[in-house]
Design an enzyme around this catalytic site. Structure first.
Site, PDB file in Angstrom:
ATOM      1  N   ASP A  63      22.928   2.153 -52.214  1.00 20.43           N
ATOM      2  CA  ASP A  63      22.956   0.838 -51.576  1.00 20.43           C
ATOM      3  C   ASP A  63      23.676   0.876 -50.234  1.00 20.43           C
ATOM      4  O   ASP A  63      24.132  -0.159 -49.746  1.00 20.43           O
ATOM      5  CB  ASP A  63      23.596  -0.196 -52.507  1.00 20.43           C
ATOM      6  CG  ASP A  63      25.016   0.174 -52.886  1.00 20.43           C
ATOM      7  OD1 ASP A  63      25.424   1.312 -52.573  1.00 20.43           O
ATOM      8  OD2 ASP A  63      25.704  -0.665 -53.486  1.00 20.43           O
ATOM      9  N   HIS A 300      21.139  22.797 -31.811  1.00 20.61           N
ATOM     10  CA  HIS A 300      21.577  21.492 -32.311  1.00 20.61           C
ATOM     11  C   HIS A 300      22.418  21.680 -33.578  1.00 20.61           C
ATOM     12  O   HIS A 300      22.158  21.096 -34.631  1.00 20.61           O
ATOM     13  CB  HIS A 300      20.386  20.553 -32.541  1.00 20.61           C
ATOM     14  CG  HIS A 300      19.800  20.052 -31.253  1.00 20.61           C
ATOM     15  ND1 HIS A 300      18.613  19.367 -31.179  1.00 20.61           N
ATOM     16  CD2 HIS A 300      20.250  20.130 -29.985  1.00 20.61           C
ATOM     17  CE1 HIS A 300      18.361  19.060 -29.907  1.00 20.61           C
ATOM     18  NE2 HIS A 300      19.332  19.512 -29.168  1.00 20.61           N
ATOM     19  N   ASP A 317      29.148  19.948 -27.267  1.00 17.99           N
ATOM     20  CA  ASP A 317      28.109  19.102 -26.658  1.00 17.99           C
ATOM     21  C   ASP A 317      28.197  17.749 -27.339  1.00 17.99           C
ATOM     22  O   ASP A 317      27.751  17.581 -28.476  1.00 17.99           O
ATOM     23  CB  ASP A 317      26.746  19.767 -26.890  1.00 17.99           C
ATOM     24  CG  ASP A 317      25.586  18.985 -26.302  1.00 17.99           C
ATOM     25  OD1 ASP A 317      25.764  17.803 -25.957  1.00 17.99           O
ATOM     26  OD2 ASP A 317      24.493  19.573 -26.196  1.00 17.99           O
ATOM     27  N   ASP A 328      25.773  12.691 -22.191  1.00 15.96           N
ATOM     28  CA  ASP A 328      25.383  13.955 -22.813  1.00 15.96           C
ATOM     29  C   ASP A 328      26.074  15.062 -22.011  1.00 15.96           C
ATOM     30  O   ASP A 328      25.562  15.497 -20.988  1.00 15.96           O
ATOM     31  CB  ASP A 328      23.850  14.084 -22.746  1.00 15.96           C
ATOM     32  CG  ASP A 328      23.335  15.289 -23.513  1.00 15.96           C
ATOM     33  OD1 ASP A 328      24.138  15.967 -24.166  1.00 15.96           O
ATOM     34  OD2 ASP A 328      22.111  15.535 -23.448  1.00 15.96           O
ATOM     35  N   HIS A 400      15.545  26.840 -23.951  1.00 15.99           N
ATOM     36  CA  HIS A 400      15.300  25.392 -23.830  1.00 15.99           C
ATOM     37  C   HIS A 400      15.185  24.973 -22.375  1.00 15.99           C
ATOM     38  O   HIS A 400      15.576  25.709 -21.463  1.00 15.99           O
ATOM     39  CB  HIS A 400      16.404  24.594 -24.539  1.00 15.99           C
ATOM     40  CG  HIS A 400      17.796  24.833 -23.995  1.00 15.99           C
ATOM     41  ND1 HIS A 400      18.222  24.343 -22.775  1.00 15.99           N
ATOM     42  CD2 HIS A 400      18.864  25.492 -24.517  1.00 15.99           C
ATOM     43  CE1 HIS A 400      19.494  24.686 -22.577  1.00 15.99           C
ATOM     44  NE2 HIS A 400      19.901  25.404 -23.616  1.00 15.99           N
ATOM     45  N   HIS A 404      16.864  16.517 -18.714  1.00 11.35           N
ATOM     46  CA  HIS A 404      16.185  15.346 -19.294  1.00 11.35           C
ATOM     47  C   HIS A 404      16.903  14.090 -18.837  1.00 11.35           C
ATOM     48  O   HIS A 404      18.065  14.142 -18.424  1.00 11.35           O
ATOM     49  CB  HIS A 404      16.136  15.437 -20.832  1.00 11.35           C
ATOM     50  CG  HIS A 404      17.490  15.531 -21.488  1.00 11.35           C
ATOM     51  ND1 HIS A 404      18.283  14.434 -21.725  1.00 11.35           N
ATOM     52  CD2 HIS A 404      18.193  16.593 -21.955  1.00 11.35           C
ATOM     53  CE1 HIS A 404      19.413  14.828 -22.318  1.00 11.35           C
ATOM     54  NE2 HIS A 404      19.392  16.134 -22.455  1.00 11.35           N
ATOM     55  N   HIS A 411      17.706  11.476 -25.029  1.00 10.34           N
ATOM     56  CA  HIS A 411      16.537  12.013 -24.315  1.00 10.34           C
ATOM     57  C   HIS A 411      15.729  10.783 -23.918  1.00 10.34           C
ATOM     58  O   HIS A 411      14.881  10.316 -24.666  1.00 10.34           O
ATOM     59  CB  HIS A 411      15.738  12.965 -25.211  1.00 10.34           C
ATOM     60  CG  HIS A 411      16.534  14.171 -25.622  1.00 10.34           C
ATOM     61  ND1 HIS A 411      16.289  14.893 -26.746  1.00 10.34           N
ATOM     62  CD2 HIS A 411      17.591  14.791 -25.028  1.00 10.34           C
ATOM     63  CE1 HIS A 411      17.158  15.895 -26.843  1.00 10.34           C
ATOM     64  NE2 HIS A 411      17.965  15.839 -25.809  1.00 10.34           N
ATOM     65  N   GLU A 428      21.565  21.319 -17.645  1.00 12.69           N
ATOM     66  CA  GLU A 428      22.256  21.970 -18.762  1.00 12.69           C
ATOM     67  C   GLU A 428      21.739  23.365 -19.091  1.00 12.69           C
ATOM     68  O   GLU A 428      21.185  23.593 -20.170  1.00 12.69           O
ATOM     69  CB  GLU A 428      22.157  21.083 -20.005  1.00 12.69           C
ATOM     70  CG  GLU A 428      20.753  20.609 -20.359  1.00 12.69           C
ATOM     71  CD  GLU A 428      20.723  19.875 -21.691  1.00 12.69           C
ATOM     72  OE1 GLU A 428      21.232  20.427 -22.678  1.00 12.69           O
ATOM     73  OE2 GLU A 428      20.188  18.759 -21.735  1.00 12.69           O
ATOM     74  N   TYR A 432      22.575  32.161 -24.722  1.00  9.53           N
ATOM     75  CA  TYR A 432      22.933  32.264 -26.138  1.00  9.53           C
ATOM     76  C   TYR A 432      22.560  33.670 -26.602  1.00  9.53           C
ATOM     77  O   TYR A 432      21.393  34.060 -26.515  1.00  9.53           O
ATOM     78  CB  TYR A 432      22.158  31.223 -26.965  1.00  9.53           C
ATOM     79  CG  TYR A 432      22.193  29.856 -26.317  1.00  9.53           C
ATOM     80  CD1 TYR A 432      23.224  28.960 -26.569  1.00  9.53           C
ATOM     81  CD2 TYR A 432      21.196  29.473 -25.405  1.00  9.53           C
ATOM     82  CE1 TYR A 432      23.264  27.723 -25.944  1.00  9.53           C
ATOM     83  CE2 TYR A 432      21.236  28.243 -24.771  1.00  9.53           C
ATOM     84  CZ  TYR A 432      22.270  27.361 -25.041  1.00  9.53           C
ATOM     85  OH  TYR A 432      22.310  26.142 -24.425  1.00  9.53           O
ATOM     86  N   ARG A 449      26.946  26.847 -22.898  1.00 11.29           N
ATOM     87  CA  ARG A 449      26.120  25.819 -22.242  1.00 11.29           C
ATOM     88  C   ARG A 449      27.074  24.971 -21.422  1.00 11.29           C
ATOM     89  O   ARG A 449      28.194  24.685 -21.855  1.00 11.29           O
ATOM     90  CB  ARG A 449      25.376  24.966 -23.277  1.00 11.29           C
ATOM     91  CG  ARG A 449      24.559  23.836 -22.658  1.00 11.29           C
ATOM     92  CD  ARG A 449      23.447  23.287 -23.566  1.00 11.29           C
ATOM     93  NE  ARG A 449      23.905  22.574 -24.742  1.00 11.29           N
ATOM     94  CZ  ARG A 449      23.808  23.048 -25.970  1.00 11.29           C
ATOM     95  NH1 ARG A 449      23.293  24.253 -26.209  1.00 11.29           N
ATOM     96  NH2 ARG A 449      24.252  22.336 -27.003  1.00 11.29           N
ATOM     97  N   GLU A 451      26.823  21.315 -19.342  1.00 13.05           N
ATOM     98  CA  GLU A 451      25.885  20.197 -19.171  1.00 13.05           C
ATOM     99  C   GLU A 451      26.582  19.039 -18.471  1.00 13.05           C
ATOM    100  O   GLU A 451      27.634  18.579 -18.915  1.00 13.05           O
ATOM    101  CB  GLU A 451      25.375  19.743 -20.549  1.00 13.05           C
ATOM    102  CG  GLU A 451      24.472  18.531 -20.488  1.00 13.05           C
ATOM    103  CD  GLU A 451      23.805  18.225 -21.823  1.00 13.05           C
ATOM    104  OE1 GLU A 451      24.391  18.557 -22.880  1.00 13.05           O
ATOM    105  OE2 GLU A 451      22.707  17.651 -21.805  1.00 13.05           O
TER     106      GLU A 451
END
Ligand code: GLY
Ligand code: MN
Ligand code: MN
Length: 494
Positions: A63, A300, A317, A328, A400, A404, A411, A428, A432, A449, A451
């Site tokens: 619930d 991610h 990130d 971001d 990647h 964006h 995004h 960004e 890796y 990374r 960004e």
């Protein structure tokens, strides 16, 4: 909603009552939403109609629902933050019963009992008074609406997602509204392979029950029109978006000062998010990513559960969401405050690639231009370091895109056009290198990374997140500073 634990209510209700006093007021204005609807109308062809549905309520378990988040298009055009609602925007004035209107908002009914559990509802009057809709109606009235969808040259909407459900309690919940709309327009599923608007296939559920009439449905154009609007930020939006970005930069700064090798990824995430809340950001714009060492190679990564970050690089990130607008921002820092030679070589290479990408964030260019510029730097650097042997391997360590739009979505919606003033995009790049990669193992487990959130202007790119240091030496210098969290000592639990 099933029967709830009453203890929960007793604890929460007084808090909710107190919280009603003194709430933030710097939200988008009703004038903003009204102007955005007018801007959409300007883009619509004559004799067409656009229909928007509120986001579904999403169930977390049993619930308990996830905190409700409005569909960004719906919010952009209305300011309405509740579920079970429909917005209809007509290209031209409609006349009915002596009334003229070119938009209708159907909202959920007020209900004292429901509001006692789940909070205040605006209702029709609130939608009129607070959101400035002349024609606000109860959702129930949409179920048998007299809108003659068949008479329009186009009925535009975004195709439906399938994660809403019917509830007996609410006879005009999102399920009922959408189901009624499907009947009103004679909706059936589009054949994705044929990929045309005319070549329609029967929805499997409706087999043998083909409606006699069908409106001229268009599920493609509306998101392009909305993308065209949302990709250019107005001054009102820029205030909120800039605030979200600056709050996120503050989170990075505080973590740089607070970072210790025995911290967990979870704890680091908590410091960022504490700073966000302290500045009044309600949510994170997307699940926070805090990955130490090879965890940073998972693009991610959201587990964030490594118990000690040790001497690894920590890729962070995260984006604060402020009144709907999300930042971001990514920083990657050495947990012990000092980049080792391999970490520094990769870090500085990503930094140079980001600089090259940001330099291309100018009017007339596209995300692809920024990618090409960054990739050129990364390729040259990886070749020089001997990590790749030829350009055939070039996408192995940067899988990647690097750009964006951001806004109400992380995004953000756009129509794919080239950069124009008042667009806000990320730049960004990253590198890796997972364990086992075909290079010297001294590079394994390094993930970087960086960004930033960049405003496109006539005078060139403006880095909205520049307050959070990016250069390796500046990061090391900031990490040497004391932190407000240095003194934080909590009682140990058994
Ligand atoms: N945080 C998701 C992204 O960087 O696109
Ligand atoms: Mn991003
Ligand atoms: Mn990101």
């Amino acid at each position: 909603m099933k029967v709830r634990n009453i203890c929960f209510s007793i604890l929460v209700m007084p808090f909710l009552m107190i919280a009603q006093k003194g709430v933030p007021e710097d939200f988008l204005s009703d004038t903003f939403h009204k102007e955005r609807r007018a801007a959409l109308r300007d883009k619509m062809q004559k004799n067409t109609v656009s229909v928007f549905f509120a986001n579904p309520v999403r169930n977390r378990a049993n619930d308990v629902e996830y905190v409700y988040h409005q569909d960004p298009n719906f919010y952009y055009l209305t300011g309405y933050k509740e579920p079970h609602a429909v917005l209809v925007v007509f290209s031209d004035m409609q006349e009915k019963d002596g009334k003229s209107y070119n938009e209708l908002l159907y909202v959920q009914e007020r209900n004292a009992r429901a509001e006692m559990w789940t909070g205040y509802r605006l209702g029709v009057k609130g939608a009129q008074d607070k959101l400035g809709f002349d024609m606000a109606l109860n959702g129930k009235e949409f179920l048998n609406s007299e809108i003659d969808f068949m008479s329009f040259d186009k009925v535009m909407f975004d195709d439906f997602k399938d994660d809403y459900r019917d509830s007996d309690r609410n006879p005009a919940d999102l399920h009922d509204l959408i189901s009624s709309f499907k009947t009103q327009v004679g909706y059936y599923v589009i054949d994705s392979e044929a990929n045309t608007e005319v070549d329609l296939q029967l929805d499997k559920n409706r087999e043998g029950n083909l409606p006699n009439q069908r409106a001229k449905i268009d599920v493609k154009t509306l998101s392009k029109l909305m993308g065209g609007l949302r990709q250019i930020k107005t001054p009102e939006e820029m205030k909120l978006l800039t605030k979200a970005v600056r709050i996120s930069a503050m989170g990075q700064i505080e973590v740089m000062k607070a970072m210790k090798t025995d911290m967990s990824e979870t704890e680091i995430q908590g410091i960022h998010e504490y700073v966000y809340k302290k500045y009044g950001s309600e949510y994170e714009g997307y699940p926070s990513i805090v990955g130490a060492g090879a965890n940073g190679c998972v693009l991610h990564y959201v587990e964030n559960n490594k118990m000690e970050v040790g001497k690894d690089l920590v890729l962070m990130d995260l984006g604060a969401e402020y009144h709907g607008y999300t930042a971001d921002v990514t920083r990657t820092i050495p947990a012990n405050g000092k980049f080792n030679p391999e970490q520094k070589a990769i870090y500085d290479l990503v930094y140079d690639a980001q600089e090259a990408g940001i330099a291309e964030a100018v009017i007339g260019n596209t995300g692809r231009t920024t990618f090409n510029a960054a990739m050129k730097v990364i390729n040259a650097g990886l070749l020089e370091l001997g990590i790749i042997k030829s350009l055939d391997e070039q996408h192995m360590y940067l899988p990647h895109g690097i750009c964006h739009h951001i806004g109400l979505d992380v995004h953000d919606l756009n129509d794919g056009s080239a950069f124009e003033p008042n667009m806000v995009v990320t730049i960004e790049p990253g590198i890796y290198i997972p364990e086992g990669s075909p290079c010297d193992e001294k590079w394994w487990g390094i993930a970087v990374r960086i960004e930033d959130d960049i405003l496109i202007t006539e005078k060139g790119p403006i880095n909205l997140s520049e307050e959070a240091p990016r250069k390796s030496e500046e990061i090391e210098a900031l990490m040497r500073q004391p932190s407000i969290f240095d003194q934080l000592e909590l009682k140990k639990l058994d």
